[in-house]
Design an enzyme around this catalytic site. Structure first.
Site, PDB file in Angstrom:
ATOM      1  CE1 TYR A   4      12.014  50.773  69.300  1.00 11.01           C
ATOM      2  CE2 TYR A   4      14.358  51.320  69.349  1.00 11.01           C
ATOM      3  CZ  TYR A   4      13.341  50.562  68.996  1.00 11.01           C
ATOM      4  OH  TYR A   4      13.579  49.303  68.333  1.00 11.01           O
ATOM      5  NE  ARG A   9       3.693  50.283  71.706  1.00  8.72           N
ATOM      6  CZ  ARG A   9       4.657  49.866  70.771  1.00  8.72           C
ATOM      7  NH1 ARG A   9       4.396  48.465  70.332  1.00  8.72           N
ATOM      8  NH2 ARG A   9       5.695  50.549  70.380  1.00  8.72           N
ATOM      9  CE  LYS A  55      10.884  49.729  63.576  1.00  6.67           C
ATOM     10  NZ  LYS A  55       9.743  48.697  63.972  1.00  6.67           N
ATOM     11  CG  ASN A  59       5.717  47.820  66.569  1.00  8.62           C
ATOM     12  OD1 ASN A  59       6.526  48.857  66.548  1.00  8.62           O
ATOM     13  ND2 ASN A  59       6.011  46.526  66.408  1.00  8.62           N
TER      14      ASN A  59
END
Length: 338
Positions: free
Chosen positions: A38, A224, A318, A226
């Site tokens: 992270y 960003r 996830k 992800n």
């Protein structure tokens, strides 16, 4: 790069989505190292790498017609995927302006915009749409401004109201989310809608991210990447449609993982809107099957190592746990040191 738009593909039922070799080459592979961790991983959204997803503020690619058609299908059955609270109407016009201006400048073969004061004329050549309207007058558009322009854009869009030292999810068009819901998160603060994410809160990731986002200035957008994974090239993996896709996770085997499993990468852009001072959060989703990804063997090797060492709480969050073993078995031959 000359942008060639493909005919409409399907992101549901009889899936027909596929990436061309060019789309594979420009796919935003999200792992700079062999181990995932992270981090805030935010950078200025300045133009770089011509032809890449980072060249323009809003990326349009070969799947443009497919994604706009999919959005229309979702909205037809679930109009609640679009929401604008009354105080966010100025931000909605702000968002329309930012999208139209950037699309017309960056993709002039497909989008054109003429302005004479408040009289605007929008021409979407890709979809065959022409619309004269008065900026700020909703009665001159066929629907509300945020809905109008996001029906013609790739990716999901959320408008965040900044108040009380926080950001609140008060408007958006979200038809292709990765297991979250605009209807559920509407009105929540930044930390509230991120509350399900494991480990990051203990590490202070969101404290740093919020502080950074609150200070974004007009004309200085940031971005960003992800990532998560999904089964089949399905854009709409919302909680509302879980009954349609949840069971697919149990269908993955060592043999079919290359065709069924997709890496799902979000290019997230945060831009300050000049009139309303709201923050636009765009989420542009890219899908690539394991078979397509494996045409770049170094990607397959790195993905194997990332997934092998991924902490269990993150894998659970996830949604990978049920099929991670089968996927690792499929990827393992790409790592000569495994």
């Amino acid at each position: 790069m000359s942008l060639i738009l493909k005919p409409v593909e399907r992101y549901r039922e009889s899936f027909s989505f596929a990436n061309s070799p060019e789309a594979i080459r420009r796919f935003p592979f999200p792992f700079p190292e062999d181990q995932y961790q992270y981090s805030v991983n935010i950078e200025p959204a300045t133009s770089r790498d011509p032809g890449s997803v980072f060249e323009h503020l809003f990326d349009i690619d070969e799947h443009y017609r497919s994604e706009t058609a999919e959005r229309a299908l979702v909205l037809e059955s679930a109009p609640s995927r679009y929401l604008v609270m009354p105080h966010m109407q100025p931000a909605a016009w702000d968002a329309l302006a930012l999208l139209m201006e950037n699309l017309a400048r960056d993709y002039p073969r497909h989008f054109q915009l003429r302005r004479e004061g408040k009289r605007w004329h929008w021409h979407n050549l890709a979809l065959g749409i022409q619309q004269p309207f008065t900026f700020g007058d909703v009665d001159t558009l066929p629907c509300e401004p945020l809905e109008y322009i996001t029906r013609q854009a790739q990716g999901d869009f959320v408008l965040l109201d900044q108040r009380e030292g926080d950001l609140f999810m008060d408007a958006g068009m979200v038809t292709g989310p990765a297991d979250w819901s605009l209807a559920f998160d509407a009105g929540m603060s930044f930390k509230q809608w991120h509350s399900p994410v494991p480990l990051a809160h203990q590490m202070g990731v969101f404290d740093r991210a919020l502080k950074y986002l609150l200070n974004i200035q007009v004309g200085q957008p940031v971005r960003r990447l992800n990532w998560t994974m999904t089964i089949n090239p399905r854009l709409d993996t919302s909680p509302e449609t879980y009954h349609e896709w949840g069971a697919d996770r149990g269908k993955v085997t060592d043999q079919n993982a290359g065709e069924l499993v997709y890496l799902r990468v979000e290019l997230q852009v945060m831009a300050r809107l000049p009139r309303s001072h709201a923050l636009m959060f765009s989420i542009r989703t890219y899908l690539i099957s394991m078979a397509e990804l494996a045409t770049q063997p170094h990607w397959a090797q790195r993905l194997y190592r990332v997934l092998r060492d991924l902490p269990d709480p993150i894998a659970d969050y996830k949604g990978l746990t049920r099929y991670r073993g089968a996927l690792l078995n499929w990827l393992q031959p790409f790592d000569p040191h495994a």
